[in-house]
Design a protein around this motif. Structure first.
Motif: not given
Ligand code: SF4
Length: 400
Positions: A177-185
């Motif tokens: 549903l929400f394509p993701v390029d960057t992941v923030h932890l």
């Protein structure tokens, strides 16, 4: 409790849990070994659970649930009435809420927010699932945010396997549903850090990491692989009776050279210290474990429990002091007025107030610590001051 919440203390845990992943990734057999041992809890852990429940309530009210203020206040009041509640939780859970709000408002259009979301990372670790405190996703960005209530060890977001596993689960749940390029932890740990620990990586790198751990996770699931001793042992349930620790204790003295006079060389002496150090640390914990087992009735060949040194105490403090006062003993003799230590005051005042009123106002002086022996790979730089033995020991160390 708000509708749909997971009771934190009653959450199910996967064999390959995200919170223990730094352990089973380093030491694959630990997962099956821990499975055989009871999961004990502590007051600090229960306090952490309460802080999480309060955080969850605040986040739900702010982002997901249409919660009337009266219902919110009633739920908060219930939490505050619990014995483990401490007033500083209000400030700390607000700091967590503020951080999540800052993240949510940084999106160009409103993101999707999931609170206490069960995530499935079983594509990477067999039967792996966990519960992420907060996930914010949209505009090709995924944020995974965790609240930690601990005041002991600071937990960083950088390369943190627990957070990466949650993020893998979040990608699986939301990326269609929400394509993701960057992941923030991010890890919010207000008791040890004023600012959250943050770390980012690309979704592609995260997926590559997930793929790279699959063989280790499979070994851990199967109870295979080599034991690996290290810092990750600290919270292992097997600590003490772990076969790798017991083996190391047996082996510590083996093959150390026994030579005719003169003395061992300093290099041999240093090597002996190096080998024995982890065994001494193990022994301290192992003795406590052994005593509790003997007291439970477990037979430990060669060991028994005995009565330790006794102590004195007032039969009735109030009565004793009243009696002493009647007999003319001054109050000043009976009571000692002592200032709180700086760490106690910091706890009582909260970090921010402590910093403003004491540190920033120049009322705290910092003294360097006394020299202490550490292994060569210790992160601290080598001590370079000139110290006499009597500065370290009350009497000079014996030479024999
Ligand atoms: S104590 Fe350390 S070496 Fe032993 S099982 Fe646990 S993590 Fe592995």
């Amino acid at each position: 409790m708000a509708g749909g919440e997971i009771a934190h203390a009653e959450r199910a845990h996967a064999l390959l849990s995200a919170s223990a992943s730094h352990r089973w990734l380093h030491c694959p057999p630990s997962a099956r070994l821990e499975e055989t041992l009871p999961d004990t809890t502590s007051e600090a852990a229960n306090r952490g659970t309460l802080a999480h429940e309060i955080s969850e309530l605040k986040l739900r009210k702010a982002f997901t649930d249409q919660m009337p203020t009266r219902k919110y206040n009633a739920a908060l009041k219930k939490f505050k009435a619990q014995a483990l509640y401490e007033p500083v939780m209000e400030e700390h859970t607000n700091a967590y809420l503020d951080y999540v709000q800052k993240i949510v408002h940084s999106f160009p259009s409103p993101p999707f927010v999931a609170i206490e979301r069960k995530v499935d990372y079983s594509d990477y670790a067999p039967e792996g699932f966990g519960t992420s405190d907060c996930i914010v996703v949209g505009s090709r960005q995924l944020h995974v945010i965790d609240y930690k209530n601990g005041s002991g060890v600071p937990v960083g977001a950088e390369d943190n396997p627990q957070m990466k596993l949650y993020a893998l689960g979040a990608l699986k749940a939301f990326s269609l549903l929400f394509p993701v390029d960057t992941v923030h932890l991010a890890i919010v740990q207000p008791k040890v850090r004023a600012e959250p620990s943050e770390w980012s990586l690309s979704a592609a790198d995260l997926l590559a990491w997930g793929k790279s751990i699959k063989p280790i996770a499979q070994q851990a699931f199967n109870g295979e692989g080599a034991y690996q001793l290290g810092d990750h042992c600290k919270f292992c349930r097997a600590v003490g009776r772990c076969p790798a620790q017991v083996k190391r204790a047996f082996e510590a003295g083996e093959s150390l050279p026994v030579k005719p006079p003169p003395l061992s060389t300093w290099a041999e002496f240093a090597e002996a210290l190096r080998r024995v150090e982890p065994v001494v640390a193990w022994f301290t914990g192992a003795k406590k474990l052994a005593l509790s087992e003997v007291l439970k009735g477990t037979e430990l060949p060669g060991w028994k429990a005995v009565e330790g040194r006794g102590s004195r105490d007032y039969a009735d403090l109030d009565k004793a002091f009243a009696h002493l006062r009647e007999k003319g003993i001054e109050e000043a003799v009976l009571y000692k007025r002592q200032p709180l230590t700086l760490p106690q005051l910091e706890e009582a005042l909260t970090k921010a107030v402590y910093k403003e009123l004491l540190e920033d106002a120049g009322h705290v002086s910092k003294k360097p610590g006394a020299p202490t022996l550490a292994p060569e790979d210790d992160k601290r730089p080598a001590y370079n001051g000139q110290v006499k033995p009597e500065d370290v020991f009350s009497t000079p160390p014996e030479q024999s």
